[in-house]
Design a protein around this motif. Sequence first.
Motif, PDB file in Angstrom:
ATOM      1  N   CYS A  61       0.833  -1.213   0.000  1.00 25.55           N
ATOM      2  CA  CYS A  61       0.000   0.000   0.000  1.00 25.55           C
ATOM      3  C   CYS A  61       0.862   1.256   0.000  1.00 25.55           C
ATOM      4  CB  CYS A  61      -0.928  -0.002   1.217  1.00 25.55           C
ATOM      5  SG  CYS A  61      -2.161   1.323   1.206  1.00 25.55           S
ATOM      6  N   VAL A  62       1.998   1.194   0.678  1.00 25.97           N
ATOM      7  CA  VAL A  62       2.891   2.353   0.741  1.00 25.97           C
ATOM      8  C   VAL A  62       3.881   2.366  -0.418  1.00 25.97           C
ATOM      9  CG1 VAL A  62       4.689   3.511   2.102  1.00 25.97           C
ATOM     10  CG2 VAL A  62       2.704   2.511   3.239  1.00 25.97           C
ATOM     11  N   ASN A  63       4.472   1.223  -0.716  1.00 22.70           N
ATOM     12  CA  ASN A  63       5.606   1.181  -1.641  1.00 22.70           C
ATOM     13  C   ASN A  63       5.308   0.566  -2.999  1.00 22.70           C
ATOM     14  OD1 ASN A  63       7.623   2.205   0.283  1.00 22.70           O
ATOM     15  ND2 ASN A  63       7.102   0.350   1.393  1.00 22.70           N
ATOM     16  N   TYR A  71      -0.991   3.456  -3.016  1.00 24.10           N
ATOM     17  CA  TYR A  71      -2.379   3.670  -2.601  1.00 24.10           C
ATOM     18  C   TYR A  71      -2.498   4.328  -1.242  1.00 24.10           C
ATOM     19  CZ  TYR A  71      -3.348   0.788  -6.610  1.00 24.10           C
ATOM     20  OH  TYR A  71      -3.412   0.304  -7.880  1.00 24.10           O
ATOM     21  N   CYS A  72      -1.449   4.296  -0.456  1.00 20.85           N
ATOM     22  CA  CYS A  72      -1.483   4.958   0.848  1.00 20.85           C
ATOM     23  C   CYS A  72      -1.094   6.425   0.763  1.00 20.85           C
ATOM     24  CB  CYS A  72      -0.570   4.236   1.835  1.00 20.85           C
ATOM     25  SG  CYS A  72      -1.293   2.734   2.485  1.00 20.85           S
ATOM     26  N   GLY A  73      -0.778   6.902  -0.417  1.00 24.35           N
ATOM     27  CA  GLY A  73      -0.458   8.308  -0.588  1.00 24.35           C
ATOM     28  C   GLY A  73       1.027   8.538  -0.783  1.00 24.35           C
ATOM     29  N   SER A  74       1.341   9.503  -1.620  1.00 29.90           N
ATOM     30  CA  SER A  74       2.732   9.767  -1.970  1.00 29.90           C
ATOM     31  C   SER A  74       3.538  10.330  -0.803  1.00 29.90           C
ATOM     32  CB  SER A  74       2.796  10.728  -3.152  1.00 29.90           C
ATOM     33  OG  SER A  74       2.152  11.952  -2.831  1.00 29.90           O
ATOM     34  N   LYS A  75       2.892  11.086   0.075  1.00 31.50           N
ATOM     35  CA  LYS A  75       3.660  11.705   1.169  1.00 31.50           C
ATOM     36  C   LYS A  75       4.035  10.707   2.246  1.00 31.50           C
ATOM     37  CE  LYS A  75       2.088  16.368   0.361  1.00 31.50           C
ATOM     38  NZ  LYS A  75       1.351  17.522   0.863  1.00 31.50           N
ATOM     39  N   ILE A  76       3.193   9.718   2.512  1.00 28.63           N
ATOM     40  CA  ILE A  76       3.560   8.702   3.501  1.00 28.63           C
ATOM     41  C   ILE A  76       4.689   7.846   2.924  1.00 28.63           C
ATOM     42  CG2 ILE A  76       1.875   6.880   2.927  1.00 28.63           C
ATOM     43  CD1 ILE A  76       2.673   7.911   6.474  1.00 28.63           C
ATOM     44  N   ALA A  77       4.660   7.597   1.622  1.00 30.77           N
ATOM     45  CA  ALA A  77       5.741   6.841   0.981  1.00 30.77           C
ATOM     46  C   ALA A  77       7.039   7.652   1.015  1.00 30.77           C
ATOM     47  CB  ALA A  77       5.368   6.497  -0.454  1.00 30.77           C
ATOM     48  N   ALA A 121       1.612   0.349   5.738  1.00 30.98           N
ATOM     49  CA  ALA A 121       0.385   0.961   6.238  1.00 30.98           C
ATOM     50  C   ALA A 121      -0.816   0.531   5.419  1.00 30.98           C
ATOM     51  CB  ALA A 121       0.513   2.485   6.213  1.00 30.98           C
ATOM     52  N   LYS A 122      -1.982   0.869   5.921  1.00 30.27           N
ATOM     53  CA  LYS A 122      -3.239   0.622   5.223  1.00 30.27           C
ATOM     54  C   LYS A 122      -4.185   1.763   5.519  1.00 30.27           C
ATOM     55  CE  LYS A 122      -6.390  -1.588   2.920  1.00 30.27           C
ATOM     56  NZ  LYS A 122      -6.990  -0.413   2.330  1.00 30.27           N
ATOM     57  N   THR A 123      -4.800   2.293   4.460  1.00 31.68           N
ATOM     58  CA  THR A 123      -5.803   3.338   4.634  1.00 31.68           C
ATOM     59  C   THR A 123      -7.160   2.712   4.910  1.00 31.68           C
ATOM     60  OG1 THR A 123      -6.321   3.372   2.287  1.00 31.68           O
ATOM     61  CG2 THR A 123      -4.644   4.935   3.056  1.00 31.68           C
ATOM     62  N   GLY A 124      -8.063   3.535   5.376  1.00 34.46           N
ATOM     63  CA  GLY A 124      -9.435   3.093   5.584  1.00 34.46           C
ATOM     64  C   GLY A 124     -10.368   4.283   5.589  1.00 34.46           C
ATOM     65  N   THR A 125     -11.595   4.041   5.222  1.00 27.28           N
ATOM     66  CA  THR A 125     -12.614   5.074   5.288  1.00 27.28           C
ATOM     67  C   THR A 125     -13.904   4.452   5.803  1.00 27.28           C
ATOM     68  OG1 THR A 125     -13.278   4.667   3.007  1.00 27.28           O
ATOM     69  CG2 THR A 125     -11.711   6.453   3.372  1.00 27.28           C
ATOM     70  N   ALA A 126     -14.710   5.269   6.429  1.00 29.13           N
ATOM     71  CA  ALA A 126     -16.035   4.852   6.865  1.00 29.13           C
ATOM     72  C   ALA A 126     -16.993   5.984   6.564  1.00 29.13           C
ATOM     73  CB  ALA A 126     -16.044   4.527   8.355  1.00 29.13           C
ATOM     74  N   PHE A 128       2.930   0.538  10.592  1.00 32.09           N
ATOM     75  CA  PHE A 128       4.103   0.328  11.431  1.00 32.09           C
ATOM     76  C   PHE A 128       5.356   0.599  10.603  1.00 32.09           C
ATOM     77  CE2 PHE A 128       2.719  -3.673   9.596  1.00 32.09           C
ATOM     78  CZ  PHE A 128       3.867  -4.214   9.059  1.00 32.09           C
ATOM     79  N   TRP A 129       6.481   0.765  11.307  1.00 31.94           N
ATOM     80  CA  TRP A 129       7.774   0.916  10.642  1.00 31.94           C
ATOM     81  C   TRP A 129       8.890   0.536  11.585  1.00 31.94           C
ATOM     82  CZ3 TRP A 129       5.623   5.854  12.023  1.00 31.94           C
ATOM     83  CH2 TRP A 129       6.391   6.607  12.892  1.00 31.94           C
ATOM     84  N   PRO A 130      10.057   0.188  11.092  1.00 28.18           N
ATOM     85  CA  PRO A 130      10.330  -0.263   9.737  1.00 28.18           C
ATOM     86  C   PRO A 130       9.747  -1.658   9.508  1.00 28.18           C
ATOM     87  CG  PRO A 130      12.327  -0.445  11.056  1.00 28.18           C
ATOM     88  CD  PRO A 130      11.278   0.197  11.931  1.00 28.18           C
TER      89      PRO A 130
END
Length: 191
Positions: free
Chosen positions: A104-106, A111-117, A125-130, A148-150
């Motif tokens: 999701c990140v790499n 899909y987790c967004g360019s800034k988190i990558a 990571a994993k995104t979620g919406t409700a 989590f990391w690393p």
Amino acid sequence: MFGLGVLTGLDVPNEQLAYTGSTENAGNLLYFSFGQYDQYTPIQILQYASTVATRGKKVQPRLVSGAYGVNSNSLVYTNETNVLSTVSGDLTNLDTVREGFRTCVNGAGSYCGSKIAAAGHNIAAKTGTAEVTGKDGKASTNASLIGFWPYEKPEVSFVCSAPTSSNASGLQANICSEEIMPAVIQAYYGK
């Protein structure tokens, strides 16, 4: 097994559970199948992310790891890490979930967004919406990000929950992955 729907053992008094559904009609079971029936507290979701990160070790969350005496450097209290349980059985499926977090990140498309990558540190990571109805009666979305990391040897697990952070009129960036967590990661390493 992962800390969802149960008390986590957080080191504060009066921990509470969120809403757990009890109706087993077909419509509610469909909501349950994609995570929009039961509700979980952010600390329960954090415990879940930590259990995924540690390949099945469910650890008691803590806000305080230790305390020092007034006007001294002597440690007067230590709150040791407490492993509550370990997920049993074949961990192949858990490894697949961990790989999904990393992808999701790499992965292609991030899909987790360019800034988190771009924050680095081999974050998984994993995104979620409700979908929710806001106080104004309009449809909106609760955005979230867990991870989590690393990836190889996790040191930090996290959860970001941003209630009613976007309207439901179209696809929008997740505020947790594009604004909040990149700033938190930067502050964490700037300490």
